[in-house]
Scaffold this motif. Structure first.
Motif, PDB file in Angstrom:
ATOM      1  N   GLY A 188      64.549 -49.520  61.921  1.00 26.11           N
ATOM      2  CA  GLY A 188      65.030 -49.526  63.297  1.00 26.11           C
ATOM      3  C   GLY A 188      64.880 -48.205  64.006  1.00 26.11           C
ATOM      4  N   LEU A 189      65.644 -48.066  65.078  1.00 25.17           N
ATOM      5  CA  LEU A 189      65.629 -46.869  65.912  1.00 25.17           C
ATOM      6  C   LEU A 189      67.036 -46.651  66.443  1.00 25.17           C
ATOM      7  CD1 LEU A 189      63.496 -44.827  67.004  1.00 25.17           C
ATOM      8  CD2 LEU A 189      63.439 -46.196  69.101  1.00 25.17           C
ATOM      9  N   GLY A 190      67.451 -45.395  66.525  1.00 28.41           N
ATOM     10  CA  GLY A 190      68.807 -45.126  67.001  1.00 28.41           C
ATOM     11  C   GLY A 190      68.954 -43.747  67.613  1.00 28.41           C
ATOM     12  N   VAL A 191      70.128 -43.501  68.152  1.00 30.14           N
ATOM     13  CA  VAL A 191      70.503 -42.186  68.678  1.00 30.14           C
ATOM     14  C   VAL A 191      71.800 -41.779  67.987  1.00 30.14           C
ATOM     15  CG1 VAL A 191      71.178 -40.855  70.701  1.00 30.14           C
ATOM     16  CG2 VAL A 191      69.399 -42.602  70.912  1.00 30.14           C
ATOM     17  N   ASP A 192      71.821 -40.597  67.374  1.00 27.73           N
ATOM     18  CA  ASP A 192      72.971 -40.103  66.625  1.00 27.73           C
ATOM     19  C   ASP A 192      73.580 -38.900  67.336  1.00 27.73           C
ATOM     20  OD1 ASP A 192      71.889 -41.929  64.910  1.00 27.73           O
ATOM     21  OD2 ASP A 192      71.489 -40.527  63.284  1.00 27.73           O
ATOM     22  N   TYR A 228      70.449 -36.554  67.880  1.00 30.43           N
ATOM     23  CA  TYR A 228      69.198 -36.847  67.183  1.00 30.43           C
ATOM     24  C   TYR A 228      68.643 -38.214  67.587  1.00 30.43           C
ATOM     25  CZ  TYR A 228      70.626 -33.223  63.788  1.00 30.43           C
ATOM     26  OH  TYR A 228      71.022 -32.050  63.170  1.00 30.43           O
ATOM     27  N   LEU A 229      67.326 -38.324  67.576  1.00 31.09           N
ATOM     28  CA  LEU A 229      66.652 -39.614  67.584  1.00 31.09           C
ATOM     29  C   LEU A 229      66.417 -39.979  66.131  1.00 31.09           C
ATOM     30  CD1 LEU A 229      65.290 -41.793  69.409  1.00 31.09           C
ATOM     31  CD2 LEU A 229      63.150 -40.538  69.079  1.00 31.09           C
ATOM     32  N   SER A 230      66.889 -41.153  65.701  1.00 33.08           N
ATOM     33  CA  SER A 230      66.867 -41.477  64.275  1.00 33.08           C
ATOM     34  C   SER A 230      65.990 -42.684  63.956  1.00 33.08           C
ATOM     35  CB  SER A 230      68.291 -41.733  63.762  1.00 33.08           C
ATOM     36  OG  SER A 230      68.860 -42.861  64.387  1.00 33.08           O
ATOM     37  N   LEU A 231      65.446 -42.667  62.745  1.00 35.01           N
ATOM     38  CA  LEU A 231      64.644 -43.765  62.210  1.00 35.01           C
ATOM     39  C   LEU A 231      65.285 -44.209  60.895  1.00 35.01           C
ATOM     40  CD1 LEU A 231      62.017 -45.469  62.487  1.00 35.01           C
ATOM     41  CD2 LEU A 231      60.874 -43.712  61.107  1.00 35.01           C
ATOM     42  N   PRO A 232      66.134 -45.247  60.928  1.00 34.86           N
ATOM     43  CA  PRO A 232      66.833 -45.696  59.715  1.00 34.86           C
ATOM     44  C   PRO A 232      66.064 -46.792  58.971  1.00 34.86           C
ATOM     45  CG  PRO A 232      67.805 -46.728  61.643  1.00 34.86           C
ATOM     46  CD  PRO A 232      66.678 -45.876  62.143  1.00 34.86           C
ATOM     47  N   PHE A 233      66.169 -46.758  57.644  1.00 37.70           N
ATOM     48  CA  PHE A 233      65.646 -47.804  56.767  1.00 37.70           C
ATOM     49  C   PHE A 233      66.796 -48.282  55.891  1.00 37.70           C
ATOM     50  CE2 PHE A 233      62.336 -44.709  57.618  1.00 37.70           C
ATOM     51  CZ  PHE A 233      61.237 -45.478  57.963  1.00 37.70           C
ATOM     52  N   GLU A 234      66.920 -49.595  55.707  1.00 39.83           N
ATOM     53  CA  GLU A 234      68.025 -50.111  54.893  1.00 39.83           C
ATOM     54  C   GLU A 234      67.599 -51.324  54.071  1.00 39.83           C
ATOM     55  OE1 GLU A 234      71.921 -48.919  57.631  1.00 39.83           O
ATOM     56  OE2 GLU A 234      71.448 -51.015  57.232  1.00 39.83           O
ATOM     57  N   PHE A 235      68.165 -51.420  52.892  1.00 43.67           N
ATOM     58  CA  PHE A 235      68.052 -52.619  52.066  1.00 43.67           C
ATOM     59  C   PHE A 235      69.406 -53.319  52.122  1.00 43.67           C
ATOM     60  CE2 PHE A 235      68.739 -54.716  47.942  1.00 43.67           C
ATOM     61  CZ  PHE A 235      67.704 -55.636  47.990  1.00 43.67           C
ATOM     62  N   LYS A 236      69.444 -54.574  52.561  1.00 44.72           N
ATOM     63  CA  LYS A 236      70.696 -55.281  52.797  1.00 44.72           C
ATOM     64  C   LYS A 236      70.837 -56.502  51.898  1.00 44.72           C
ATOM     65  CE  LYS A 236      70.725 -54.148  57.758  1.00 44.72           C
ATOM     66  NZ  LYS A 236      70.783 -54.727  59.134  1.00 44.72           N
ATOM     67  N   SER A 249      79.743 -65.578  51.659  1.00 42.09           N
ATOM     68  CA  SER A 249      81.085 -65.324  52.175  1.00 42.09           C
ATOM     69  C   SER A 249      81.079 -64.394  53.392  1.00 42.09           C
ATOM     70  CB  SER A 249      81.956 -64.702  51.080  1.00 42.09           C
ATOM     71  OG  SER A 249      81.407 -63.476  50.639  1.00 42.09           O
ATOM     72  N   GLU A 250      79.873 -63.984  53.848  1.00 39.92           N
ATOM     73  CA  GLU A 250      79.690 -63.072  54.972  1.00 39.92           C
ATOM     74  C   GLU A 250      80.024 -61.625  54.626  1.00 39.92           C
ATOM     75  OE1 GLU A 250      78.208 -63.624  57.798  1.00 39.92           O
ATOM     76  OE2 GLU A 250      77.938 -65.750  57.407  1.00 39.92           O
ATOM     77  N   ILE A 251      80.220 -61.354  53.333  1.00 37.25           N
ATOM     78  CA  ILE A 251      80.348 -59.966  52.899  1.00 37.25           C
ATOM     79  C   ILE A 251      78.953 -59.358  52.843  1.00 37.25           C
ATOM     80  CG2 ILE A 251      80.948 -58.469  50.950  1.00 37.25           C
ATOM     81  CD1 ILE A 251      83.258 -60.316  50.350  1.00 37.25           C
ATOM     82  N   LYS A 252      78.825 -58.133  53.366  1.00 40.23           N
ATOM     83  CA  LYS A 252      77.522 -57.484  53.448  1.00 40.23           C
ATOM     84  C   LYS A 252      77.561 -56.116  52.773  1.00 40.23           C
ATOM     85  CE  LYS A 252      77.513 -57.748  57.917  1.00 40.23           C
ATOM     86  NZ  LYS A 252      77.094 -57.602  59.333  1.00 40.23           N
ATOM     87  N   PHE A 253      76.426 -55.755  52.186  1.00 42.76           N
ATOM     88  CA  PHE A 253      76.261 -54.452  51.566  1.00 42.76           C
ATOM     89  C   PHE A 253      74.868 -53.938  51.904  1.00 42.76           C
ATOM     90  CE2 PHE A 253      74.455 -51.944  48.117  1.00 42.76           C
ATOM     91  CZ  PHE A 253      75.371 -50.908  48.021  1.00 42.76           C
ATOM     92  N   SER A 254      74.754 -52.672  52.245  1.00 36.06           N
ATOM     93  CA  SER A 254      73.435 -52.099  52.522  1.00 36.06           C
ATOM     94  C   SER A 254      73.390 -50.640  52.094  1.00 36.06           C
ATOM     95  CB  SER A 254      73.084 -52.223  54.007  1.00 36.06           C
ATOM     96  OG  SER A 254      73.948 -51.440  54.791  1.00 36.06           O
ATOM     97  N   ALA A 255      72.234 -50.238  51.618  1.00 39.81           N
ATOM     98  CA  ALA A 255      71.977 -48.845  51.255  1.00 39.81           C
ATOM     99  C   ALA A 255      70.651 -48.451  51.883  1.00 39.81           C
ATOM    100  CB  ALA A 255      71.923 -48.683  49.733  1.00 39.81           C
ATOM    101  N   GLY A 256      70.570 -47.227  52.380  1.00 43.60           N
ATOM    102  CA  GLY A 256      69.352 -46.866  53.073  1.00 43.60           C
ATOM    103  C   GLY A 256      69.120 -45.373  53.159  1.00 43.60           C
ATOM    104  N   PHE A 257      68.156 -45.046  53.995  1.00 39.65           N
ATOM    105  CA  PHE A 257      67.743 -43.658  54.207  1.00 39.65           C
ATOM    106  C   PHE A 257      67.449 -43.484  55.687  1.00 39.65           C
ATOM    107  CE2 PHE A 257      64.894 -39.952  54.035  1.00 39.65           C
ATOM    108  CZ  PHE A 257      65.571 -39.138  53.138  1.00 39.65           C
ATOM    109  N   LYS A 258      67.757 -42.320  56.219  1.00 46.65           N
ATOM    110  CA  LYS A 258      67.582 -42.084  57.647  1.00 46.65           C
ATOM    111  C   LYS A 258      66.858 -40.756  57.875  1.00 46.65           C
ATOM    112  CE  LYS A 258      71.062 -42.915  60.391  1.00 46.65           C
ATOM    113  NZ  LYS A 258      72.326 -42.798  61.179  1.00 46.65           N
TER     114      LYS A 258
END
Length: 223
Positions: A80-84, A120-128, A133-142
């Protein structure tokens, strides 16, 4: 108070946009796109011994991510893309901004304070992983690119008689352009606990203290 108003406004806008979109797009489309905001405090590491930081150093991120489902599983890879936006509130002021090395000078008056703001302008990567049950877990790198660095000091004018003044600087030239670190999220539906551990320092080596943030807070994903 001003920062709290900004954070509250972002929260309201995020929820409004999320609810509006969720009524017009399908469930499959919502699973492909994630839009959200992180609200957190920064725990600054590597600070000078003389520097005292405020307990809460509030910050926020806004982001949008595209989710690629892995086969028929509940797992996905997202990019994705973000602003931090990170903040540091301390009892020190910056000196020698135009020189080679950042210097943090302690201030003792309770009415004096200093703030450093980094955007910052950020570029995040995540494995989800999303459970039924709608419980979510994700780990990533930015990976983050610095687009703004500034500081604000409120207190006595250095070298002059006492009298409250405000000094703003739009650029801190000793900051690193790039930053990167690991992210972690865990939660239920639209609410997740959020963590970010930065591996890189905010100041260039030899130009200032080797400081980096650990961010802890809450993620809200309206859709």
């Amino acid at each position: 108070m001003k920062n709290l108003k900004i954070l509250f406004s972002i929260l309201l806008v995020s929820l409004f946009i999320g609810n509006s979109f969720s009524q017009v797009i399908s469930e499959s489309a919502r699973r492909k796109i994630t839009v959200g905001a992180d609200f957190f405090t920064d725990i600054w590491q590597g600070k000078p011994v003389s520097m005292k930081l405020r307990t809460i150093n509030q910050g926020f991120n806004i982001f949008a991510m595209y989710n690629l489902q892995l086969a028929e599983s509940n797992s996905s890879f997202s990019v994705g893309l973000g602003v931090d936006n990170n903040n540091m509130y301390s009892n020190t002021r910056i000196e020698n901004l135009n020189g080679d090395t950042i210097k943090f000078i302690p201030i003792t008056d309770v009415y004096q304070r200093c703030k450093i703001n980094l955007t910052y302008l950020s570029l995040p990567f995540e494995f989800k992983i999303r459970l039924k049950s709608e419980i979510k877990f994700s780990a990533g790198f930015k990976i983050r690119y610095l687009i703004s660095s500034k500081d604000k000091y409120i207190g006595d004018q250095p070298g002059e008689a006492k009298g409250k003044t405000m000094i703003k600087r739009k650029t801190i030239s000793q900051t690193e352009d790039w930053a990167y670190g690991f992210t972690l999220r865990f939660g239920y539906k639209s609410f997740n606990l959020f963590g970010y551990y930065q591996l890189s320092n905010i100041f260039k080596k030899g130009k200032g203290p080797q400081m980096y943030p650990i961010s802890v807070g809450l993620t809200i994903t309206p859709f």
